[in-house]
Motif scaffolding. Structure first.
Motif, PDB file in Angstrom:
ATOM      1  N   MET A   1      29.776   4.384 -30.974  1.00  0.00           N
ATOM      2  CA  MET A   1      30.381   5.402 -31.817  1.00  0.00           C
ATOM      3  C   MET A   1      29.693   6.733 -31.530  1.00  0.00           C
ATOM      4  SD  MET A   1      30.857   5.547 -36.024  1.00  0.00           S
ATOM      5  CE  MET A   1      30.897   3.793 -36.116  1.00  0.00           C
ATOM      6  N   ILE A   2      30.487   7.796 -31.561  1.00  0.00           N
ATOM      7  CA  ILE A   2      29.997   9.157 -31.334  1.00  0.00           C
ATOM      8  C   ILE A   2      30.337   9.998 -32.559  1.00  0.00           C
ATOM      9  CG2 ILE A   2      30.279  11.248 -29.923  1.00  0.00           C
ATOM     10  CD1 ILE A   2      30.972   9.437 -27.562  1.00  0.00           C
ATOM     11  N   ILE A   3      29.437  10.885 -32.916  1.00  0.00           N
ATOM     12  CA  ILE A   3      29.690  11.820 -34.007  1.00  0.00           C
ATOM     13  C   ILE A   3      30.211  13.116 -33.396  1.00  0.00           C
ATOM     14  CG2 ILE A   3      28.624  13.201 -35.834  1.00  0.00           C
ATOM     15  CD1 ILE A   3      26.461  10.917 -35.984  1.00  0.00           C
ATOM     16  N   VAL A   4      31.383  13.549 -33.860  1.00  0.00           N
ATOM     17  CA  VAL A   4      31.950  14.825 -33.435  1.00  0.00           C
ATOM     18  C   VAL A   4      32.071  15.669 -34.694  1.00  0.00           C
ATOM     19  CG1 VAL A   4      33.932  16.000 -32.398  1.00  0.00           C
ATOM     20  CG2 VAL A   4      33.206  13.775 -31.515  1.00  0.00           C
ATOM     21  N   TYR A   5      31.691  16.941 -34.581  1.00  0.00           N
ATOM     22  CA  TYR A   5      31.714  17.801 -35.760  1.00  0.00           C
ATOM     23  C   TYR A   5      32.272  19.183 -35.433  1.00  0.00           C
ATOM     24  CZ  TYR A   5      27.749  20.268 -33.797  1.00  0.00           C
ATOM     25  OH  TYR A   5      26.957  21.019 -32.965  1.00  0.00           O
ATOM     26  N   SER A  40      36.030   5.852 -26.939  1.00  0.00           N
ATOM     27  CA  SER A  40      34.905   5.799 -27.892  1.00  0.00           C
ATOM     28  C   SER A  40      35.387   5.978 -29.326  1.00  0.00           C
ATOM     29  CB  SER A  40      33.897   6.913 -27.594  1.00  0.00           C
ATOM     30  OG  SER A  40      33.284   6.706 -26.359  1.00  0.00           O
ATOM     31  N   GLU A  41      34.785   5.198 -30.226  1.00  0.00           N
ATOM     32  CA  GLU A  41      35.049   5.406 -31.645  1.00  0.00           C
ATOM     33  C   GLU A  41      34.352   6.689 -32.076  1.00  0.00           C
ATOM     34  OE1 GLU A  41      33.820   1.917 -33.829  1.00  0.00           O
ATOM     35  OE2 GLU A  41      35.744   0.950 -33.444  1.00  0.00           O
ATOM     36  N   VAL A  42      35.008   7.460 -32.941  1.00  0.00           N
ATOM     37  CA  VAL A  42      34.485   8.740 -33.377  1.00  0.00           C
ATOM     38  C   VAL A  42      34.374   8.796 -34.895  1.00  0.00           C
ATOM     39  CG1 VAL A  42      34.929  11.234 -33.475  1.00  0.00           C
ATOM     40  CG2 VAL A  42      35.432   9.966 -31.374  1.00  0.00           C
ATOM     41  N   LEU A  43      33.202   9.211 -35.349  1.00  0.00           N
ATOM     42  CA  LEU A  43      32.993   9.585 -36.753  1.00  0.00           C
ATOM     43  C   LEU A  43      33.089  11.100 -36.756  1.00  0.00           C
ATOM     44  CD1 LEU A  43      32.130   9.287 -39.705  1.00  0.00           C
ATOM     45  CD2 LEU A  43      29.768   9.071 -38.919  1.00  0.00           C
ATOM     46  N   TYR A  44      34.138  11.635 -37.401  1.00  0.00           N
ATOM     47  CA  TYR A  44      34.402  13.066 -37.352  1.00  0.00           C
ATOM     48  C   TYR A  44      33.945  13.755 -38.632  1.00  0.00           C
ATOM     49  CZ  TYR A  44      36.540  17.563 -36.808  1.00  0.00           C
ATOM     50  OH  TYR A  44      36.715  18.916 -36.720  1.00  0.00           O
ATOM     51  N   LEU A  45      33.245  14.889 -38.468  1.00  0.00           N
ATOM     52  CA  LEU A  45      32.833  15.727 -39.599  1.00  0.00           C
ATOM     53  C   LEU A  45      33.411  17.116 -39.407  1.00  0.00           C
ATOM     54  CD1 LEU A  45      30.386  13.608 -39.082  1.00  0.00           C
ATOM     55  CD2 LEU A  45      29.114  15.129 -40.560  1.00  0.00           C
ATOM     56  N   TYR A  62      42.202  10.596 -29.939  1.00  0.00           N
ATOM     57  CA  TYR A  62      40.867   9.979 -29.957  1.00  0.00           C
ATOM     58  C   TYR A  62      40.833   8.891 -31.032  1.00  0.00           C
ATOM     59  CZ  TYR A  62      39.199  13.628 -26.877  1.00  0.00           C
ATOM     60  OH  TYR A  62      39.015  14.459 -25.798  1.00  0.00           O
ATOM     61  N   LYS A  63      39.892   7.965 -30.905  1.00  0.00           N
ATOM     62  CA  LYS A  63      39.765   6.847 -31.850  1.00  0.00           C
ATOM     63  C   LYS A  63      38.878   7.246 -33.028  1.00  0.00           C
ATOM     64  CE  LYS A  63      39.152   2.684 -30.304  1.00  0.00           C
ATOM     65  NZ  LYS A  63      38.625   1.525 -29.548  1.00  0.00           N
ATOM     66  N   VAL A  64      39.436   8.052 -33.930  1.00  0.00           N
ATOM     67  CA  VAL A  64      38.693   8.486 -35.113  1.00  0.00           C
ATOM     68  C   VAL A  64      38.699   7.330 -36.114  1.00  0.00           C
ATOM     69  CG1 VAL A  64      38.566  10.157 -36.983  1.00  0.00           C
ATOM     70  CG2 VAL A  64      39.308  10.890 -34.712  1.00  0.00           C
ATOM     71  N   VAL A  65      37.501   6.857 -36.473  1.00  0.00           N
ATOM     72  CA  VAL A  65      37.391   5.697 -37.353  1.00  0.00           C
ATOM     73  C   VAL A  65      37.007   6.080 -38.782  1.00  0.00           C
ATOM     74  CG1 VAL A  65      36.983   4.038 -35.498  1.00  0.00           C
ATOM     75  CG2 VAL A  65      35.034   5.224 -36.544  1.00  0.00           C
TER      76      VAL A  65
END
Length: 163
Positions: A1-5, A40-45, A62-65
């Protein structure tokens, strides 16, 4: 998982950095989205404006989870349900994170104009409730509500997802 902000004033970026450190995940500015693998799974802020999570449209494909929205209120404004509806998040976890704002005197351009008009209109309302009074104070003097405690629900969710 990747954090995108996406962060306009740095408060959302602070949360992304805290999550990155606590979870051992890479964080990336949405401006660097081309470097994020589509699988990649993404945790979006993203920071919030009128109930809309900013930068979220760029995440299409994108795979925003899960989504975290950062705002100045004690709770999501409008309600969490309305934020989810406005952003099309009916089937995805949403977490509200109290962020902050810079003092009005430090703002520039349209942000300063719009918030100045908002404060003026709020002050004219003789029946201001506590939330409105707090909003005016926050706009005038700034506020930093970033706090690790606010991340507890996100961390609990992410730790279950990762393990």
């Amino acid at each position: 998982m990747i954090i995108v902000y996406a962060s306009k004033t740095g408060f959302t970026k602070k949360y992304a950095a805290m999550l990155s450190e606590k979870l051992g995940l890479t964080m990336m500015d949405v401006k660097e989205l081309s470097k994020v693998p589509k699988e990649s799974e993404v945790l979006y802020l993203g920071w919030m404006k009128v109930g809309k999570v900013q930068g979220l449209r760029k995440m299409k494909g994108y795979k925003v989870v899960a989504i975290c929205g950062s705002g100045t209120g004690r709770s999501a404004e409008p309600s969490e349900e309305e934020v989810k509806r406005r952003n099309g998040l009916e089937n995805i976890p949403f977490f509200y994170l109290r962020g902050g704002c810079r003092p009005l005197r430090d703002l520039k351009g349209m942000d300063k104009v719009m918030l100045s008009m908002f404060v003026k209109a709020m002050r004219k309302n003789a029946e201001m409730d506590e939330r409105q009074k707090e909003a005016v104070e926050i706009i005038l003097h700034g506020f930093d509500g970033v706090n690790e405690e606010n991340l507890i629900p996100v961390l609990e969710w992410a730790e279950k997802r990762i393990s």
